[in-house]
Design a protein around this motif. Structure first.
Motif, PDB file in Angstrom:
ATOM      1  N   SER A 116       7.641 -32.603 -19.052  1.00 28.36           N
ATOM      2  CA  SER A 116       7.306 -31.389 -19.784  1.00 28.36           C
ATOM      3  C   SER A 116       7.578 -30.154 -18.934  1.00 28.36           C
ATOM      4  O   SER A 116       7.309 -30.132 -17.726  1.00 28.36           O
ATOM      5  N   LEU A 117       8.091 -29.099 -19.587  1.00 21.45           N
ATOM      6  CA  LEU A 117       8.396 -27.882 -18.840  1.00 21.45           C
ATOM      7  C   LEU A 117       7.147 -27.291 -18.211  1.00 21.45           C
ATOM      8  O   LEU A 117       7.213 -26.651 -17.154  1.00 21.45           O
ATOM      9  N   PHE A 118       5.968 -27.485 -18.840  1.00 21.79           N
ATOM     10  CA  PHE A 118       4.735 -26.985 -18.240  1.00 21.79           C
ATOM     11  C   PHE A 118       4.408 -27.760 -16.967  1.00 21.79           C
ATOM     12  O   PHE A 118       3.984 -27.187 -15.960  1.00 21.79           O
ATOM     13  N   VAL A 119       4.612 -29.066 -17.005  1.00 22.86           N
ATOM     14  CA  VAL A 119       4.371 -29.885 -15.820  1.00 22.86           C
ATOM     15  C   VAL A 119       5.342 -29.489 -14.711  1.00 22.86           C
ATOM     16  O   VAL A 119       4.969 -29.377 -13.538  1.00 22.86           O
ATOM     17  N   VAL A 120       6.596 -29.263 -15.076  1.00 23.27           N
ATOM     18  CA  VAL A 120       7.601 -28.862 -14.095  1.00 23.27           C
ATOM     19  C   VAL A 120       7.197 -27.547 -13.439  1.00 23.27           C
ATOM     20  O   VAL A 120       7.296 -27.391 -12.216  1.00 23.27           O
ATOM     21  N   ALA A 121       6.729 -26.594 -14.234  1.00 23.22           N
ATOM     22  CA  ALA A 121       6.316 -25.311 -13.671  1.00 23.22           C
ATOM     23  C   ALA A 121       5.168 -25.497 -12.680  1.00 23.22           C
ATOM     24  O   ALA A 121       5.182 -24.918 -11.580  1.00 23.22           O
ATOM     25  N   PHE A 122       4.167 -26.304 -13.054  1.00 23.80           N
ATOM     26  CA  PHE A 122       3.056 -26.565 -12.150  1.00 23.80           C
ATOM     27  C   PHE A 122       3.525 -27.248 -10.871  1.00 23.80           C
ATOM     28  O   PHE A 122       3.093 -26.915  -9.760  1.00 23.80           O
ATOM     29  N   ALA A 123       4.423 -28.244 -11.002  1.00 25.04           N
ATOM     30  CA  ALA A 123       4.823 -29.060  -9.864  1.00 25.04           C
ATOM     31  C   ALA A 123       5.801 -28.350  -8.941  1.00 25.04           C
ATOM     32  O   ALA A 123       5.732 -28.492  -7.714  1.00 25.04           O
ATOM     33  N   VAL A 124       6.719 -27.584  -9.519  1.00 27.13           N
ATOM     34  CA  VAL A 124       7.782 -26.970  -8.718  1.00 27.13           C
ATOM     35  C   VAL A 124       7.334 -25.653  -8.097  1.00 27.13           C
ATOM     36  O   VAL A 124       7.822 -25.280  -7.027  1.00 27.13           O
ATOM     37  N   TYR A 125       6.387 -24.961  -8.738  1.00 22.63           N
ATOM     38  CA  TYR A 125       5.996 -23.658  -8.200  1.00 22.63           C
ATOM     39  C   TYR A 125       5.571 -23.699  -6.731  1.00 22.63           C
ATOM     40  O   TYR A 125       6.023 -22.858  -5.950  1.00 22.63           O
ATOM     41  N   PRO A 126       4.703 -24.640  -6.307  1.00 26.42           N
ATOM     42  CA  PRO A 126       4.351 -24.654  -4.873  1.00 26.42           C
ATOM     43  C   PRO A 126       5.562 -24.837  -3.970  1.00 26.42           C
ATOM     44  O   PRO A 126       5.640 -24.244  -2.890  1.00 26.42           O
ATOM     45  N   LEU A 141      11.415 -13.433  -8.256  1.00 32.70           N
ATOM     46  CA  LEU A 141      12.520 -14.179  -8.859  1.00 32.70           C
ATOM     47  C   LEU A 141      12.181 -15.649  -9.112  1.00 32.70           C
ATOM     48  O   LEU A 141      12.981 -16.372  -9.711  1.00 32.70           O
ATOM     49  N   ILE A 142      11.006 -16.092  -8.672  1.00 32.62           N
ATOM     50  CA  ILE A 142      10.629 -17.491  -8.894  1.00 32.62           C
ATOM     51  C   ILE A 142      10.507 -17.820 -10.385  1.00 32.62           C
ATOM     52  O   ILE A 142      11.058 -18.832 -10.846  1.00 32.62           O
TER      53      ILE A 142
END
Length: 464
Positions: A116-126, A141-142
């Motif tokens: 899920s794109l929401f999961v990706v955002a949570f996981a990749v942001y750090p 730009l993140i």
């Protein structure tokens, strides 16, 4: 007045969202304004309790485990040292100047793998935050980098993408998720290439001006004295949890659940829709397994595991309810009489050219609802059979209809009031003012360009 009411409320919603007003309060107020301006003030309270709140609650009920586990996974990735390890390793391998490319690629691989794109955002942001700090690239730009990899070509263009928006046209056009693969790949190249070019020019301009990463107190537990976890793990340990999310998800989606007789579940829960539940179950299992793996793998090395878990769990609530509140607003607007007029008008634009009519309809409805899947569903439910009939008369392949519809739904869906954009900015602890211009460029400018190219090529050469 019904149409004017919707337009006014929508413009004000976008304006105040851009100015940083919380959508938790803004969405119900703008929904109430739309009802009042529509001349239905006497029904204001029923609209709130019977339309807005059920839509909000339904979204929260359906996606709470994804948001919760996604936020927890992202926090575990950060506090375990995995994010720091991966960012340092990537910088060593590909160089600091490719930080944007790495983040976009990571998001694309995960979303195309079914995460899920929401999961990706949570996981990749750090990981992105640590990587951009190391590379001294502006943090603003993140969000655009994550959006390019998650909200564009892997969602609407690449053949076989598991994104829900790519599955919606199947029942209307009798197609499959691989519809018009050649045109989809061309569209993906335009989106990815154009978006990366845009972001790299922004990075170059920032370096020339000496901007740097910037100073940000950006964690939900913001503490000026907090020290970033600089633990160095073996690269395989840092990478394994991310691969586990994709691998376990695919395993349960394509191997485990399809080959297991789940009839006993149907007997126990007669209203259970297995076809729509299996995908959600697979993702829940994958995230739970990945979180458990991280906890066990670093069992004796956590600084404070309880605090990490608490911070991760608490961090999911604001993004979830921001998005759910937007869904509630969309439900109220869609139930007003003025929305029927708007829907009928856009669905009948250029009736002699179904591709153009379809593209305009999907863009307008996705823009109004702030959702690619919402706009696409409304449009196809209303006129899907008519589009198919018009296409058959014009000798246009249903596969081409499918791809144009999906590409168009991913064009104007990311206006400032879009729930996914609000969630992404909440995760990154940034505002519309700081980051939205670049998000708009990569999620609207180049996808719209790709859509025009696909319509032109499809008109001349047909579907391929």
């Amino acid at each position: 007045m019904g149409v004017v009411a919707i337009v006014v409320s929508l413009l004000l919603l976008m304006f105040f969202a851009y100015r940083g007003v919380t959508v938790l309060l803004l969405a119900p107020i703008m929904a109430a304004l739309a009802v009042i301006l529509s001349g239905e003030m006497s029904l204001l309270l029923p609209f709130y309790t019977s339309t807005f709140m059920p839509a909000l609650a339904g979204y929260a009920m359906n996606f709470l485990p994804i948001f919760l586990l996604g936020a927890l996974f992202g926090r575990l990735i950060a506090d375990s040292g995995a994010a720091h390890t991966l960012s340092k390793w990537i910088v060593r391998v590909v160089g600091e100047k490719h930080a944007v490319v790495v983040v976009v690629t990571a998001c694309a691989l995960l979303t195309y793998g079914g995460v899920s794109l929401f999961v990706v955002a949570f996981a990749v942001y750090p990981i992105a935050k640590d990587l951009f700090q190391s590379a001294n690239v502006p943090k603003r730009l993140i969000p655009a980098s994550i959006a390019l990899g998650s909200f564009t070509f892997t969602m609407t263009a690449l053949p076989g993408t598991p994104a829900i928006v790519n599955a919606i046209p199947i029942k209307y056009f009798g197609t499959n998720s691989f519809a018009a693969p050649g045109l989809g790949i061309i569209a993906a190249l335009i989106m990815a290439g154009g978006g990366l070019w845009w972001l790299q020019t922004r990075v170059a301009a920032a370096r020339k001006s000496g901007e740097g990463y910037g100073h940000h107190v950006d964690d939900e537990d913001a503490n000026p004295g907090e020290v970033v976890n600089t633990t160095e793990l073996p690269v395989w340990q840092a990478l394994l949890p991310l691969l586990m999310v994709v691998g376990v998800n695919a395993l349960f989606t394509y191997a485990v659940f399809p080959n297991v007789d789940l009839g006993f579940m149907q007997e126990a829960f007669p209203k259970l829709n297995l076809a729509t539940s299996v995908g959600l179950w697979s993702l829940i299992v994958a995230l739970a397994v990945a979180c458990l793996m991280l906890v066990v793998m670093r069992l004796r090395h956590w600084a404070d595991l309880k605090a990490t878990v608490n911070k991760g769990v608490f961090g999911f609530m604001l993004p979830l309810f921001n998005t759910a509140s937007e869904v509630g607003y969309g439900a109220v607007v869609a139930s007003l009489a003025g929305f029927t007029l708007i829907k009928n008008a856009v669905l009948n634009v250029s009736p002699n050219n179904p591709l153009i009519s379809e593209a305009i309809a999907m863009n307008v409805l996705s823009g109004i609802t702030g959702s690619s899947s919402g706009g696409l569903s409304i449009a196809l439910e209303a006129l899907g059979p008519d589009y198919l009939r018009m296409a058959e008369q014009a000798g246009i392949s249903p596969d081409l209809l499918h791809r144009v519809a999906v590409l168009a739904a991913g064009g104007m869906d990311t206006l400032p009031h879009c729930g996914a954009i609000i969630t992404l900015l909440a995760i990154c602890k940034l505002t519309h003012r700081q980051s939205y211009a670049n998000i708009a460029a990569v999620t609207m400018l180049f996808p719209m360009t790709a859509l025009v190219v696909v319509i032109a090529l499809g008109t001349v050469f047909g579907s391929f």
